[in-house]
Design a protein around this motif. Sequence first.
Motif, PDB file in Angstrom:
ATOM      1  N   UNK A 151      10.652  27.477 -26.004  1.00 31.18           N
ATOM      2  CA  UNK A 151      11.887  26.767 -26.363  1.00 31.18           C
ATOM      3  C   UNK A 151      11.692  25.259 -26.427  1.00 31.18           C
ATOM      4  N   UNK A 152      10.529  24.774 -26.011  1.00 28.76           N
ATOM      5  CA  UNK A 152      10.294  23.330 -25.999  1.00 28.76           C
ATOM      6  C   UNK A 152       8.945  23.055 -26.656  1.00 28.76           C
ATOM      7  N   UNK A 153       8.930  22.756 -27.944  1.00 30.39           N
ATOM      8  CA  UNK A 153       7.660  22.506 -28.638  1.00 30.39           C
ATOM      9  C   UNK A 153       6.918  21.327 -28.016  1.00 30.39           C
ATOM     10  N   UNK A 154       5.611  21.420 -28.016  1.00 30.19           N
ATOM     11  CA  UNK A 154       4.804  20.359 -27.446  1.00 30.19           C
ATOM     12  C   UNK A 154       4.837  19.097 -28.285  1.00 30.19           C
ATOM     13  N   UNK A 155       4.798  17.981 -27.592  1.00 30.95           N
ATOM     14  CA  UNK A 155       4.768  16.677 -28.261  1.00 30.95           C
ATOM     15  C   UNK A 155       3.420  15.998 -28.049  1.00 30.95           C
ATOM     16  N   UNK A 156       2.859  16.172 -26.874  1.00 34.14           N
ATOM     17  CA  UNK A 156       1.528  15.638 -26.562  1.00 34.14           C
ATOM     18  C   UNK A 156       0.665  16.791 -26.050  1.00 34.14           C
ATOM     19  N   UNK A 157      -0.273  17.281 -26.849  1.00 30.70           N
ATOM     20  CA  UNK A 157      -0.582  16.891 -28.231  1.00 30.70           C
ATOM     21  C   UNK A 157       0.497  17.359 -29.202  1.00 30.70           C
ATOM     22  N   UNK A 158       0.565  16.709 -30.314  1.00 30.12           N
ATOM     23  CA  UNK A 158       1.593  16.974 -31.304  1.00 30.12           C
ATOM     24  C   UNK A 158       1.297  18.285 -32.029  1.00 30.12           C
ATOM     25  N   UNK A 159       2.255  19.232 -31.942  1.00 28.65           N
ATOM     26  CA  UNK A 159       2.102  20.527 -32.608  1.00 28.65           C
ATOM     27  C   UNK A 159       3.363  20.817 -33.404  1.00 28.65           C
ATOM     28  N   UNK A 160       3.215  21.646 -34.424  1.00 19.87           N
ATOM     29  CA  UNK A 160       4.357  22.027 -35.246  1.00 19.87           C
ATOM     30  C   UNK A 160       5.236  23.018 -34.490  1.00 19.87           C
ATOM     31  N   UNK A 161       6.566  22.869 -34.551  1.00 21.27           N
ATOM     32  CA  UNK A 161       7.449  23.821 -33.856  1.00 21.27           C
ATOM     33  C   UNK A 161       7.400  25.197 -34.512  1.00 21.27           C
ATOM     34  N   UNK A 162       7.545  26.196 -33.681  1.00 24.42           N
ATOM     35  CA  UNK A 162       7.580  27.579 -34.154  1.00 24.42           C
ATOM     36  C   UNK A 162       8.933  28.182 -33.820  1.00 24.42           C
ATOM     37  N   UNK A 163       9.265  29.274 -34.490  1.00 23.76           N
ATOM     38  CA  UNK A 163      10.556  29.934 -34.288  1.00 23.76           C
ATOM     39  C   UNK A 163      10.349  31.163 -33.409  1.00 23.76           C
ATOM     40  N   UNK A 164      10.764  31.118 -32.130  1.00 17.74           N
ATOM     41  CA  UNK A 164      10.674  32.314 -31.288  1.00 17.74           C
ATOM     42  C   UNK A 164      11.589  33.405 -31.833  1.00 17.74           C
ATOM     43  N   UNK A 165      11.057  34.596 -32.007  1.00 14.88           N
ATOM     44  CA  UNK A 165      11.793  35.628 -32.738  1.00 14.88           C
ATOM     45  C   UNK A 165      12.986  36.150 -31.956  1.00 14.88           C
ATOM     46  N   UNK A 166      12.784  36.577 -30.699  1.00 11.44           N
ATOM     47  CA  UNK A 166      13.919  37.200 -30.027  1.00 11.44           C
ATOM     48  C   UNK A 166      14.982  36.194 -29.597  1.00 11.44           C
ATOM     49  N   UNK A 167      14.679  34.929 -29.230  1.00 11.24           N
ATOM     50  CA  UNK A 167      15.779  33.963 -29.065  1.00 11.24           C
ATOM     51  C   UNK A 167      16.520  33.680 -30.368  1.00 11.24           C
ATOM     52  N   UNK A 168      15.781  33.638 -31.484  1.00 10.90           N
ATOM     53  CA  UNK A 168      16.448  33.422 -32.769  1.00 10.90           C
ATOM     54  C   UNK A 168      17.361  34.589 -33.129  1.00 10.90           C
ATOM     55  N   UNK A 169      16.892  35.811 -32.851  1.00 10.15           N
ATOM     56  CA  UNK A 169      17.748  36.974 -33.116  1.00 10.15           C
ATOM     57  C   UNK A 169      18.984  36.962 -32.229  1.00 10.15           C
ATOM     58  N   UNK A 170      18.847  36.480 -30.992  1.00  6.89           N
ATOM     59  CA  UNK A 170      20.003  36.403 -30.103  1.00  6.89           C
ATOM     60  C   UNK A 170      21.030  35.394 -30.603  1.00  6.89           C
ATOM     61  N   UNK A 171      20.564  34.295 -31.189  1.00  6.13           N
ATOM     62  CA  UNK A 171      21.501  33.292 -31.716  1.00  6.13           C
ATOM     63  C   UNK A 171      22.336  33.882 -32.848  1.00  6.13           C
ATOM     64  N   UNK A 172      21.763  34.800 -33.596  1.00  6.24           N
ATOM     65  CA  UNK A 172      22.506  35.419 -34.701  1.00  6.24           C
ATOM     66  C   UNK A 172      23.685  36.257 -34.202  1.00  6.24           C
ATOM     67  N   UNK A 173      23.696  36.608 -32.912  1.00  8.19           N
ATOM     68  CA  UNK A 173      24.864  37.299 -32.365  1.00  8.19           C
ATOM     69  C   UNK A 173      26.105  36.421 -32.490  1.00  8.19           C
TER      70      UNK A 173
END
Length: 365
Positions: free
Chosen positions: A326-348
């Motif tokens: 839920x908290x993408x890394x900043x140091x080192x800098x990485x691209x954010x990813x979409x966690x599948x089951x938290x994203x599916x829960x938001x669709x509720x």
Amino acid sequence: MAPPQARRGNALHAGAWWLWALGLATAASRTTDPLLLGLIVGVAGYVVAARRTSAPWARSYGAFLRLGLFVIALRLVFSVLLGSPIPGSHTLFTLPELPLPAWAAQGIRVGGRVTAEQLVFAFYDGAKLAALLVCVGAANALAHPARLLKSLPAALYEAGVAVVVAMTFAPNMVADVARLRTARRLRGRPTGGVKAVLQIGLPVLEGALERSVAVAASMDARGYGRTAQVPPTVRHTTNALTLGGLLGMCAGTYGLLAAEGAAYGLPVLLIGLVLALAGLRLGGRRSIRTRYRPDRWGWRAWLVAGSGAAVAAVLVHAGTVDPDALHPGVVPLVAPTLPLWPAAAILIGLLPAFVAPVPPKEASQ
């Protein structure tokens, strides 16, 4: 079964909309992933587009969106000008740095090196606050805060009036600005620029003052503030239970929002809620007001409020199980990813768009 057409008798309880929006806001507070935050904003926007009416106060959602974008931009500007404690190795540009005395330079600088890591961190931080504002704006657009006043416990009636008046300021101001801009446009006058803003501002303030006087007069005519006599023992017990319950709810809520206190947050919140309800029950004896046609809390209201609570519960659980997702890394800098089951829960959170009563066509956007 298709949702029915909205009428006075089957209108969704205003508290259900606010509980749904607060559930989404709680979920937004648990993550800095811009993809999840964008999904929360998208869910709120879809429900607002599907279920808001054309009432003036329902048009405030766009203003909250613009306010969220302003918050993100302001957070980035502060990061560029005042620096950031986030270390970074990807330098974007360097500003002239203003030297500060030793006592004022502890973690603060004006100008200097600007890195990609600090800007990304500032963007994530601003996006979280913007998502919270958008969730509140969704509640304002779907349910007028004044409707909550009828459903408040009698002990909170006086405080509820103050909160409702404060919360209706933004929607009413947006409606006044839109009405005045339309009037100026019909008269062939400009609606942009500093001069036009100053000319619109005075009538908006006059309208706010007139509404305040009208509200005060209506409250006085309805006997606002009159209370019944209760024994001192009951009054002191009510104050102790209410104060202790509210403190417990604040501590429990903080525990749920903070990753370190998720274990004790829920029990403390439940204990505080029980104490507060007992205090409010006793405090209701002081009120002599009656309710006219109170809003009903039906099964559709349970579904709407439950969908927001489910989104919040899943994101809180995800924060304890896998906080890095839920908290993408900043140091080192990485691209954010979409966690599948938290994203599916938001669709509720989209459930209200399918179960809430449909506004009439002439009253929909």
